[in-house]
Enzyme design. Structure first.
Site, mmCIF file in Angstrom:
data_model
loop_
_atom_site.group_PDB
_atom_site.id
_atom_site.type_symbol
_atom_site.label_atom_id
_atom_site.label_comp_id
_atom_site.label_asym_id
_atom_site.label_seq_id
_atom_site.Cartn_x
_atom_site.Cartn_y
_atom_site.Cartn_z
ATOM 1 N N ARG A 1 0.818 -1.208 0.000
ATOM 2 C CA ARG A 1 0.000 0.000 0.000
ATOM 3 C C ARG A 1 0.857 1.265 0.000
ATOM 4 O O ARG A 1 0.485 2.283 -0.585
ATOM 5 C CB ARG A 1 -0.926 -0.002 1.236
ATOM 6 C CG ARG A 1 -1.524 1.362 1.572
ATOM 7 C CD ARG A 1 -2.667 1.270 2.550
ATOM 8 N NE ARG A 1 -2.312 0.764 3.865
ATOM 9 C CZ ARG A 1 -1.640 1.481 4.784
ATOM 10 N NH1 ARG A 1 -1.229 2.697 4.541
ATOM 11 N NH2 ARG A 1 -1.378 0.939 5.974
ATOM 12 N N TYR B 1 -14.065 21.556 -10.137
ATOM 13 C CA TYR B 1 -14.811 20.304 -10.279
ATOM 14 C C TYR B 1 -15.812 20.240 -9.113
ATOM 15 O O TYR B 1 -15.409 20.346 -7.951
ATOM 16 C CB TYR B 1 -13.780 19.170 -10.230
ATOM 17 C CG TYR B 1 -14.323 17.773 -10.229
ATOM 18 C CD1 TYR B 1 -15.033 17.267 -11.313
ATOM 19 C CD2 TYR B 1 -14.069 16.919 -9.158
ATOM 20 C CE1 TYR B 1 -15.501 15.969 -11.312
ATOM 21 C CE2 TYR B 1 -14.529 15.613 -9.153
ATOM 22 C CZ TYR B 1 -15.243 15.144 -10.232
ATOM 23 O OH TYR B 1 -15.699 13.863 -10.229
ATOM 24 N N ASP C 1 -5.499 21.616 -10.256
ATOM 25 C CA ASP C 1 -6.087 20.451 -10.915
ATOM 26 C C ASP C 1 -5.791 20.593 -12.412
ATOM 27 O O ASP C 1 -6.296 21.502 -13.072
ATOM 28 C CB ASP C 1 -7.601 20.416 -10.642
ATOM 29 C CG ASP C 1 -8.271 19.159 -11.188
ATOM 30 O OD1 ASP C 1 -7.792 18.624 -12.205
ATOM 31 O OD2 ASP C 1 -9.303 18.733 -10.621
ATOM 32 N N LYS D 1 -9.672 10.219 -16.671
ATOM 33 C CA LYS D 1 -9.989 10.965 -17.896
ATOM 34 C C LYS D 1 -9.030 10.545 -19.021
ATOM 35 O O LYS D 1 -9.061 9.414 -19.434
ATOM 36 C CB LYS D 1 -9.962 12.466 -17.611
ATOM 37 C CG LYS D 1 -10.776 12.854 -16.374
ATOM 38 C CD LYS D 1 -12.278 12.637 -16.563
ATOM 39 C CE LYS D 1 -13.037 12.457 -15.254
ATOM 40 N NZ LYS D 1 -12.919 13.549 -14.308
HETATM 41 C C1 LIG Z 1 -13.129 13.677 -12.917
HETATM 42 C C2 LIG Z 1 -12.405 14.802 -12.353
HETATM 43 C C3 LIG Z 1 -11.907 14.745 -11.052
HETATM 44 C C4 LIG Z 1 -12.170 13.596 -10.117
HETATM 45 O O1 LIG Z 1 -11.582 12.440 -10.527
HETATM 46 P P1 LIG Z 1 -12.096 10.989 -10.153
HETATM 47 O O2 LIG Z 1 -10.995 10.130 -10.685
HETATM 48 O O3 LIG Z 1 -13.404 10.781 -10.817
HETATM 49 O O4 LIG Z 1 -12.200 10.930 -8.661
HETATM 50 C C5 LIG Z 1 -11.187 15.819 -10.603
HETATM 51 N N1 LIG Z 1 -10.975 16.901 -11.371
HETATM 52 C C6 LIG Z 1 -11.442 16.987 -12.618
HETATM 53 C C7 LIG Z 1 -11.174 18.208 -13.414
HETATM 54 C C8 LIG Z 1 -12.178 15.946 -13.151
HETATM 55 O O5 LIG Z 1 -12.674 16.052 -14.379
#
Ligand SMILES: *Cc1c(COP(=O)(O)O)cnc(C)c1O
Length: 386
Positions: free
Chosen positions: A55, A108, A180, A205
């Protein structure tokens, strides 16, 4: 030629790969690890022992983290079970009770909900700022501001932030910046090169790219920040699953070409929407009409297959639903960055502090179908709005 001089596409073919460690195997194999054995007690006690417990770190997570640190031009990376876990782990690493945090209003949506619920409960003062604020953020900074959180382009409305201007304010006041960077996938924009301290992504994504993975990553520019992130991620029990790490690394090899192809495929569909009378506004920074198009052109080397459409208020939700449900090729589904086209409705009044516009808001993710087929499908579907 030093490794650093290779172009990004070349680097992406090699990042995190060590065939010599795996009998020449091209892709780092899936290693499912909890227990790791030591040759003796001294080896177990040795503080330099590389892997202790699955982990906390194992060969595959190390390969992935090395690759992502290289992609984002950082010191080192921490892998997490999701993008959301990357966000929460990164924020918990740098915030404590009594701190003030500035978060872009176009974040987000689950980031907003996390801040409102969990950070507020911890005694952190949460304030959302206009994504286009730029250097004006200086006016919102307080003595206890510990962190400025960016997401660029913003969720759904896709405002590209003036990252250098915000970073300058933060550096002057010793405030951590965190971004992000999921939209660019680390390929089309390098926040750490612009002075951002910590960058994070959802790998579900474009890195995963096939709608079948959940993982996230946090990359730090400095060893000090990395240490904090790693220690928090251990405290919180963060780890990414072996199969997802494997798919993440495999996804990296085609990441840049998929982004380019998605951007190319999206363009005719985007242009089709631009010519439609039913549309109130289109959100995508590649459009010259978008309010932050110039920042996108200045700072980004490309885009992807995502844009949003706000329909005119005279079209009811029921009418828009008829249009959406009649489409054969673009189903409704969360997320983006996969090979298939998708539509996801956005509840902007819940997602933004001050959303005044009426009309149904849909986000489109354009995949790798032939755009002519997508447009023909949209042409038949939009008849439902007549
Ligand atoms: C989807 C997304 C997230 C969250 O990611 P997960 O893997 O679904 O937890 C965070 N930031 C952005 C911009 C996203 O599109």
């Amino acid at each position: 030629m030093s490794k650093k001089d290779y172009k990004q596409a070349t680097k992406l073919m090699h990042a995190g790969r060590h065939p010599e460690d795996y009998f020449g195997v091209v892709n780092p194999p899936i290693s499912r690890v909890s227990t790791i054995l030591y040759k003796d007690l001294a080896a177990y006690m040795d503080p330099n022992t590389k892997f202790r417990y699955g982990r906390v770190g194992n060969p595959l997570s190390a390969n992935f983290e090395e690759a992502l640190a290289e992609l984002e031009n950082g010191h080192n990376a921490v892998s997490t079970c999701s993008g959301m876990a990357a966000i929460t782990t990164a924020m918990f690493s740098f915030l404590k009770s009594g701190d003030h945090v500035l978060i872009t209003d176009a974040c987000y949506p689950p980031t907003r909900f996390f801040a409102r619920k969990q950070l507020a409960k911890m005694g952190v003062e949460v304030q959302f700022y206009e994504p286009t604020i730029g250097a004006g953020i200086a006016e919102l900074v307080k003595d206890n501001t510990a962190l400025i959180y960016l997401e660029s382009p913003g969720s759904a409305t896709m405002e590209v932030q003036d990252v250098p201007a915000i970073v300058k304010v933060a550096k002057d006041k010793d405030i951590i910046t965190m971004m992000d960077n999921t939209w660019s996938a680390g390929v089309n924009f390098k926040p750490l090169d612009h002075g951002v301290d910590v960058v994070l992504q959802s790998g579900a994504k474009y890195i995963g790219g096939h709608s079948d993975t959940n993982f996230g990553v946090i990359v730090a520019k400095t060893p000090e920040h990395y240490k904090k992130l790693k220690s928090t991620s251990i405290d919180l029990g963060q780890c990414a699953a072996a199969e997802d790490l494997y798919l993440a690394l495999r996804g990296l090899r085609t990441l840049e070409m998929r982004l380019k192809y998605a951007a190319e495929n999206m363009r005719p569909v985007l242009d089709w929407f631009c010519g439609r009378d039913e549309v109130q506004e289109i959100y995508c920074p590649v459009l010259e009409s978008h309010e932050t198009h110039d920042l996108w052109k200045r700072d980004y080397t490309g885009s992807n297959g995502v844009f949003s459409v706000l329909f005119k208020p005279e079209y009811s939700f029921e009418q828009i639903a008829k249009f959406v449900d009649s489409l054969e090729l673009i189903p409704v589904g969360s997320s983006w960055g996969g090979y298939e086209s998708l539509i996801q409705p956005q509840d902007m009044k819940a997602y933004r502090d001050d959303w005044q516009k009426d009309g149904v808001f849909l986000r489109f993710q354009i995949g790798f179908e032939d755009p002519a087929d997508l447009i023909a499908d949209l042409e038949q579907g939009i008849e439902n709005l007549k």
